[in-house]
Design an enzyme around this catalytic site. Structure first.
Site, PDB file in Angstrom:
ATOM      1  N   LYS A 110      39.605  35.783  42.528  1.00 52.24           N
ATOM      2  CA  LYS A 110      39.427  36.861  41.554  1.00 52.24           C
ATOM      3  C   LYS A 110      38.875  38.069  42.278  1.00 52.24           C
ATOM      4  CE  LYS A 110      39.934  37.403  37.029  1.00 52.24           C
ATOM      5  NZ  LYS A 110      40.832  36.723  36.094  1.00 52.24           N
TER       6      LYS A 110
HETATM    7  P1  NAD Z   1      42.078  44.439  28.592  1.00 48.25           P
HETATM    8  O1  NAD Z   1      41.266  45.347  29.420  1.00 48.25           O
HETATM    9  O2  NAD Z   1      43.529  44.708  28.386  1.00 48.25           O
HETATM   10  O3  NAD Z   1      41.409  44.315  27.123  1.00 48.25           O
HETATM   11  C1  NAD Z   1      40.080  43.964  26.930  1.00 48.25           C
HETATM   12  C2  NAD Z   1      39.722  44.169  25.453  1.00 48.25           C
HETATM   13  O4  NAD Z   1      38.386  43.688  25.220  1.00 48.25           O
HETATM   14  C3  NAD Z   1      39.725  45.630  25.017  1.00 48.25           C
HETATM   15  O5  NAD Z   1      40.177  45.711  23.674  1.00 48.25           O
HETATM   16  C4  NAD Z   1      38.235  46.015  25.112  1.00 48.25           C
HETATM   17  O6  NAD Z   1      37.911  47.121  24.261  1.00 48.25           O
HETATM   18  C5  NAD Z   1      37.585  44.729  24.642  1.00 48.25           C
HETATM   19  N1  NAD Z   1      36.219  44.543  25.129  1.00 48.25           N
HETATM   20  C6  NAD Z   1      35.743  44.764  26.371  1.00 48.25           C
HETATM   21  N2  NAD Z   1      34.429  44.458  26.421  1.00 48.25           N
HETATM   22  C7  NAD Z   1      34.078  44.024  25.191  1.00 48.25           C
HETATM   23  C8  NAD Z   1      32.866  43.560  24.606  1.00 48.25           C
HETATM   24  N3  NAD Z   1      31.735  43.511  25.320  1.00 48.25           N
HETATM   25  N4  NAD Z   1      32.888  43.201  23.311  1.00 48.25           N
HETATM   26  C9  NAD Z   1      34.012  43.273  22.580  1.00 48.25           C
HETATM   27  N5  NAD Z   1      35.181  43.706  23.070  1.00 48.25           N
HETATM   28  C10 NAD Z   1      35.212  44.076  24.355  1.00 48.25           C
HETATM   29  O7  NAD Z   1      41.847  42.973  29.211  1.00 48.25           O
HETATM   30  P2  NAD Z   1      42.781  41.690  29.032  1.00 48.25           P
HETATM   31  O8  NAD Z   1      43.708  41.640  30.168  1.00 48.25           O
HETATM   32  O9  NAD Z   1      43.275  41.616  27.646  1.00 48.25           O
HETATM   33  O10 NAD Z   1      41.703  40.524  29.276  1.00 48.25           O
HETATM   34  C11 NAD Z   1      40.852  40.047  28.242  1.00 48.25           C
HETATM   35  C12 NAD Z   1      40.281  38.706  28.648  1.00 48.25           C
HETATM   36  O11 NAD Z   1      41.354  37.790  28.896  1.00 48.25           O
HETATM   37  C13 NAD Z   1      39.436  38.694  29.922  1.00 48.25           C
HETATM   38  O12 NAD Z   1      38.446  37.702  29.798  1.00 48.25           O
HETATM   39  C14 NAD Z   1      40.436  38.285  30.994  1.00 48.25           C
HETATM   40  O13 NAD Z   1      39.798  37.730  32.130  1.00 48.25           O
HETATM   41  C15 NAD Z   1      41.223  37.246  30.215  1.00 48.25           C
HETATM   42  N6  NAD Z   1      42.566  36.956  30.742  1.00 48.25           N
HETATM   43  C16 NAD Z   1      43.482  37.938  30.917  1.00 48.25           C
HETATM   44  C17 NAD Z   1      44.763  37.608  31.369  1.00 48.25           C
HETATM   45  C18 NAD Z   1      45.860  38.628  31.508  1.00 48.25           C
HETATM   46  O14 NAD Z   1      47.009  38.226  31.761  1.00 48.25           O
HETATM   47  N7  NAD Z   1      45.618  39.910  31.323  1.00 48.25           N
HETATM   48  C19 NAD Z   1      45.073  36.276  31.675  1.00 48.25           C
HETATM   49  C20 NAD Z   1      44.111  35.299  31.470  1.00 48.25           C
HETATM   50  C21 NAD Z   1      42.861  35.649  30.993  1.00 48.25           C
END
Ligand code: NAD
Length: 420
Positions: A110
């Site tokens: 990561k």
């Molecule tokens: P992103 O940046 O596209 O979206 C994140 C969202 O969470 C946004 O709507 C933001 O406003 C909100 N957010 C951020 N901090 C917050 C808080 N403290 N409280 C409430 N809302 C909050 O990110 P993403 O790619 O959607 O990733 C979200 C989660 O999913 C993360 O934990 C990431 O590690 C995990 N994840 C992502 C992927 C991927 O393919 N993008 C794959 C597996 C896991």
């Protein structure tokens, strides 16, 4: 883990607590456990970048490789102000277990850069990305460590990443990173993959519990890549999405949110605020709503010992990494909540990232249908294997998923032996 310094809010401790339980249940050798608890490599880079106003900002970046026992390290890059080494280490280890749960031939890694992508211009973002790639260049590559998007990064960032890596390598190397735009060797279905995997896990959980999706409601925390696509996918199988949030707060509509309208609003405004189709709630209130399914798809530790008793959802499908603390596990278990743990629930993303890497290396690209069918098979089989493990050992789904993943990593680590 030293219990003196263990803290509920430290994500690495949360990872270790579950690893220890799974390892004990598997009866793993102590020497092996100490290897699995430790990250193989941790890189920190300081990156001076010229900002648009001519000033120089020195950014801090990390790349952690937890394990390369089963294959090249694999895992996203996060751009956020609260990125820190402990968090990146935990996220890297979770990638190791996740890749093993769905049995794709990768280890776990990561990365992260301490920055606020929402406050930077496109040019500043590009310069930070390229500087970060050159900082970690010697340790990454298609057979070493393959990054992908995470919070605060997207296909454009991956395109700059691939370009910088390829320019320095004097080779066209699209397999150096996944989550790229389709025109640069990205895979069809990658953008939707994590959210689609969340939907498949929710669908399988409902089937397992004998519940009808068309009679169910869901609240989704987060409306980024994972949150928004999860909501759309869940709606596509008839589940009513009654609440969504972003970092500023939540929206609630008991009759179901207008997701198409909300998505359009988000594309323009980049926040939920201002959308008229629901009542405002806090993120805390969203988590405690009386819904059938809760999908935390934002960040770590949002469900913890302080609020776990107030969770009313019957099913939690963890779109985010580490949204439930180790202390909250027991409270949710005692309440009988059916939890689909992160290392299974959000593994659709890395599964299609694996497909992207395979396609790039073959220079032979699959149809969306091929991607979706292969991914669905892996997710459904992994869900069934986890639930079966949980039933056979009388463990929670989370510990069962760790047991599945940890056992596979332990096996390769044992077979490879200790090189001295
Ligand atoms: P992103 O940046 O596209 O979206 C994140 C969202 O969470 C946004 O709507 C933001 O406003 C909100 N957010 C951020 N901090 C917050 C808080 N403290 N409280 C409430 N809302 C909050 O990110 P993403 O790619 O959607 O990733 C979200 C989660 O999913 C993360 O934990 C990431 O590690 C995990 N994840 C992502 C992927 C991927 O393919 N993008 C794959 C597996 C896991």
């Amino acid at each position: 883990m030293n219990p003196q310094v263990a803290s509920e809010d430290n994500p690495y401790h949360a990872m270790e607590a579950r690893l220890d339980l799974a390892a004990a249940r598997l009866g793993l050798e102590p020497n092996l456990i100490s290897i699995l608890r430790t990250c193989e490599r941790e890189i920190t880079v300081s990156m001076p970048v010229v900002m648009d106003d001519g000033s120089v900002n020195v950014f801090e970046g990390f790349r952690v490789q937890h394990s390369t026992s089963r294959g090249p390290a694999k895992g996203g890059i996060r751009f956020a102000m609260n990125v820190n080494r402990e968090e990146v280490r935990a996220l890297a280890a979770w990638m190791t277990w996740k890749c093993a749960v769905v049995n794709v031939p990768f280890g776990g890694g990561k990365g992260g850069v301490v920055c606020d992508p929402f406050k930077m211009s496109k040019g500043e973002l590009e310069r930070v990305t390229r500087r970060y790639v050159t900082g970690i260049m010697d340790f990454i590559g298609p057979d070493r460590d393959v990054p992908a998007p995470d919070m605060g990064t997207d296909g454009q960032v991956m395109a700059w990443f691939m370009d910088t890596y390829s320019m320095h390598s004097r080779n066209y190397l699209p397999a150096s990173v996944t989550g790229k735009p389709i025109s640069l060797g990205g895979s069809l279905g990658r953008i939707e993959a994590t959210g689609r995997g969340v939907m498949l896990c929710a669908r399988e959980a409902l089937k397992h519990l004998g519940m009808n999706p068309k009679e169910c409601t869901v609240a989704v925390q987060g409306s980024g890549n994972v949150g928004m696509i999860s909501a759309l996918q869940l709606a596509s199988i008839g589940i009513k999405v009654v609440a969504m949030s972003d970092v500023h707060g939540a929206l609630y509509n008991e009759n179901g949110l207008d997701l198409a309208g909300l998505r359009k609003h988000m594309q323009v405004q980049r926040k939920l605020d201002g959308f008229k189709g629901g009542d405002r709630l806090s993120n805390k209130e969203l988590l405690e709503l009386s819904v059938d399914i809760l999908v935390p798809a934002a960040t770590e530790n949002v469900i913890n010992s302080r609020n776990a008793a107030k969770i009313q959802a019957k099913i939690i499908v963890e779109g985010a990494n580490g949204p439930v603390s180790a202390k909250a596990d027991k409270i949710l278990d005692d309440k009988g909540v059916f939890v689909v743990p992160d290392i299974l629930a959000n593994a659709g993303g890395v599964t299609v990232s694996y497909f992207e890497w395979v396609q790039d290396r073959m220079s032979f690209f699959w149809t969306q249908r091929e991607v979706e069918e292969r991914m669905e098979r892996i997710m459904v089989d992994s869900f069934a294997a986890t639930v079966d493990m949980a039933q056979r050992f009388g463990e929670s789904n989370r510990i069962a998923a760790y047991m599945l993943g940890v056992d596979r990593v332990a096996e390769t680590t044992r077979m490879r032996g200790i090189y001295a």
